[in-house]
Design a protein around this motif. Structure first.
Motif, mmCIF file in Angstrom:
data_model
loop_
_atom_site.group_PDB
_atom_site.id
_atom_site.type_symbol
_atom_site.label_atom_id
_atom_site.label_comp_id
_atom_site.label_asym_id
_atom_site.label_seq_id
_atom_site.Cartn_x
_atom_site.Cartn_y
_atom_site.Cartn_z
ATOM 1 N N UNK A 209 62.183 53.405 66.435
ATOM 2 C CA UNK A 209 62.749 52.673 66.896
ATOM 3 C C UNK A 209 62.036 51.257 67.223
ATOM 4 N N UNK A 210 62.251 50.364 65.883
ATOM 5 C CA UNK A 210 61.497 48.752 65.711
ATOM 6 C C UNK A 210 62.120 48.033 66.090
ATOM 7 N N UNK A 211 63.432 48.270 66.845
ATOM 8 C CA UNK A 211 64.188 46.828 66.998
ATOM 9 C C UNK A 211 63.828 45.980 67.825
ATOM 10 N N UNK A 212 64.196 44.429 67.859
ATOM 11 C CA UNK A 212 64.360 43.930 68.910
ATOM 12 C C UNK A 212 62.263 43.338 68.445
ATOM 13 N N UNK A 213 61.763 42.484 66.872
ATOM 14 C CA UNK A 213 60.898 42.509 67.100
ATOM 15 C C UNK A 213 60.652 41.145 66.398
ATOM 16 N N UNK A 214 60.084 40.850 65.561
ATOM 17 C CA UNK A 214 59.408 40.326 64.786
ATOM 18 C C UNK A 214 59.288 40.206 63.694
ATOM 19 N N UNK A 215 59.090 41.485 63.321
ATOM 20 C CA UNK A 215 59.302 42.203 61.348
ATOM 21 C C UNK A 215 59.191 42.094 60.583
ATOM 22 N N UNK A 216 58.554 41.394 60.069
ATOM 23 C CA UNK A 216 59.419 40.778 58.281
ATOM 24 C C UNK A 216 58.849 41.513 57.209
ATOM 25 N N UNK A 217 59.690 41.560 55.918
ATOM 26 C CA UNK A 217 58.993 42.050 54.583
ATOM 27 C C UNK A 217 60.208 42.756 54.771
ATOM 28 N N UNK A 218 59.894 43.676 53.426
ATOM 29 C CA UNK A 218 60.248 44.865 53.274
ATOM 30 C C UNK A 218 60.831 45.843 53.645
ATOM 31 N N UNK A 219 61.874 47.259 53.425
ATOM 32 C CA UNK A 219 61.795 48.418 54.181
ATOM 33 C C UNK A 219 61.075 49.300 53.319
#
Length: 336
Positions: A209-219
């Motif tokens: 669970x990495x939700x509700x952050x500001x993580x960008x780029x591709x999976x």
């Protein structure tokens, strides 16, 4: 408050004070509990900074401080080396729903030595503080967004939950070294950067669970190799590009990816990506009444011009035909 002072001769292996409305500070005398394996102070009202002085507890396997009013950075340069000693045997660390801030604590991930061994390579299965029958060593953890009570905790069930704090910075690739990790929750923080490709090394990971952050780029496509992954939540970030295909990723639905406008491909609906993962044409913008009337007026004007041109062309050609067929009649000016 926790009024008890723990003396130096105690042999406590379990301290479970979950959900007792305790206030004040975490008692420093806990450092006297040198045999302690299980410490749960969760769901209280403790108001303190991070107790890095717990570093003397080298047998500690479970540390839960979730749902308190703890705050400030978890890293203290004066205490980091000492606290690292208490991390070597850690299987579960839950600091969720507090006010911890600063960058993610790199020293934690570097020193989680027990998490660097998968269950298959760690010997026979055992429970934390199993011999202490009669004592409450059940643990409350979050799974799929809900509280789950574990009557006992296997030494091979490894959890990191730092969610709902104020952590900043980037996701450290060193997390990929924690190959025994079963559950990783870093949601509801202020993390940025990219998802490290090293996460594909977490071969027994069941929940991410990495939700509700500001993580960008591709999976990273490499994450499709995580065959034990049952729960995936990447919602409300800045992720973009194609969603990986194959294995467990084929089992996740839209709810795993909501709030990432740049993502497309299955399983997102067709307004984000078609059945074949190809972007669909943009839907035409609706015109308001004034724009529609203006556009209709322009269309009618052009229709009138074209009609007039067509009629004039027919009449002109007819006159020319008559002129040539009658050898320039006298009634046409200039000819006689």
């Amino acid at each position: 408050m926790i009024d008890t002072t723990f003396n130096t001769e105690n042999q406590l292996r379990i301290i479970n004070l979950y959900g007792n409305k305790l206030k004040g500070n975490v008692p420093p005398s806990l450092t006297n509990c040198i045999y302690l394996e299980f410490l749960d102070l969760g769901n209280n009202e403790l108001n303190d900074t991070f107790p890095s002085w717990l570093g003397g507890l080298s047998d500690l396997k479970i540390l839960s401080l979730r749902s308190n009013k703890l705050h400030g950075p978890t890293s203290d340069s004066r205490m980091d080396n000492l606290f690292a000693m208490s991390l070597l045997q850690i299987r579960v660390i839950d600091l969720s729903s507090n006010g911890f801030s600063g960058d993610l604590p790199m020293s934690f991930f570097e020193n989680f030595q027990a998490m660097k061994i998968t269950g298959e390579n760690s010997g026979t299965q055992e429970y934390v503080a199993e011999a202490s029958s009669g004592y409450a060593n059940n643990l409350i953890v979050i799974k799929k967004g809900q509280d789950l009570e574990l009557p006992q905790v296997l030494t091979t069930y490894m959890i990191i939950d730092l969610s709902r704090n104020r952590f900043e910075g980037y996701l450290p690739s060193i997390i990929g070294d924690l190959v025994g990790l079963r559950s990783l929750n870093l949601s509801h923080n202020c993390l940025e950067g990219h998802i490290p490709t090293s996460f594909h090394q977490l071969s027994v990971l069941e929940s991410l669970d990495l939700s509700s952050n500001k993580i960008g780029g591709e999976i990273p496509q490499q994450l499709a190799s995580l065959t034990f992954l049952v729960v995936l939540n990447l919602c409300h970030n800045h992720l973009a590009g194609y969603i990986p295909k194959g294995k467990q990723f084929d089992t996740f639905d839209n709810s795993s990816y909501q709030g990432n406008d740049g993502l497309y491909g299955l399983p997102l609906s067709k307004d984000c990506g078609g059945d074949d993962g190809v972007r669909q044409a943009t839907t035409p913008v609706e015109l308001d009444d004034d724009e529609e009337e203006e556009e209709e007026g322009d269309l009618i004007s052009w229709q009138a011009v074209l009609m007039g041109f067509g009629c004039g062309l027919v009449i002109g050609l007819s006159i020319i035909y008559i002129m040539f067929s009658t050898h320039y009649p006298a009634w046409f000016p200039g000819w006689s």
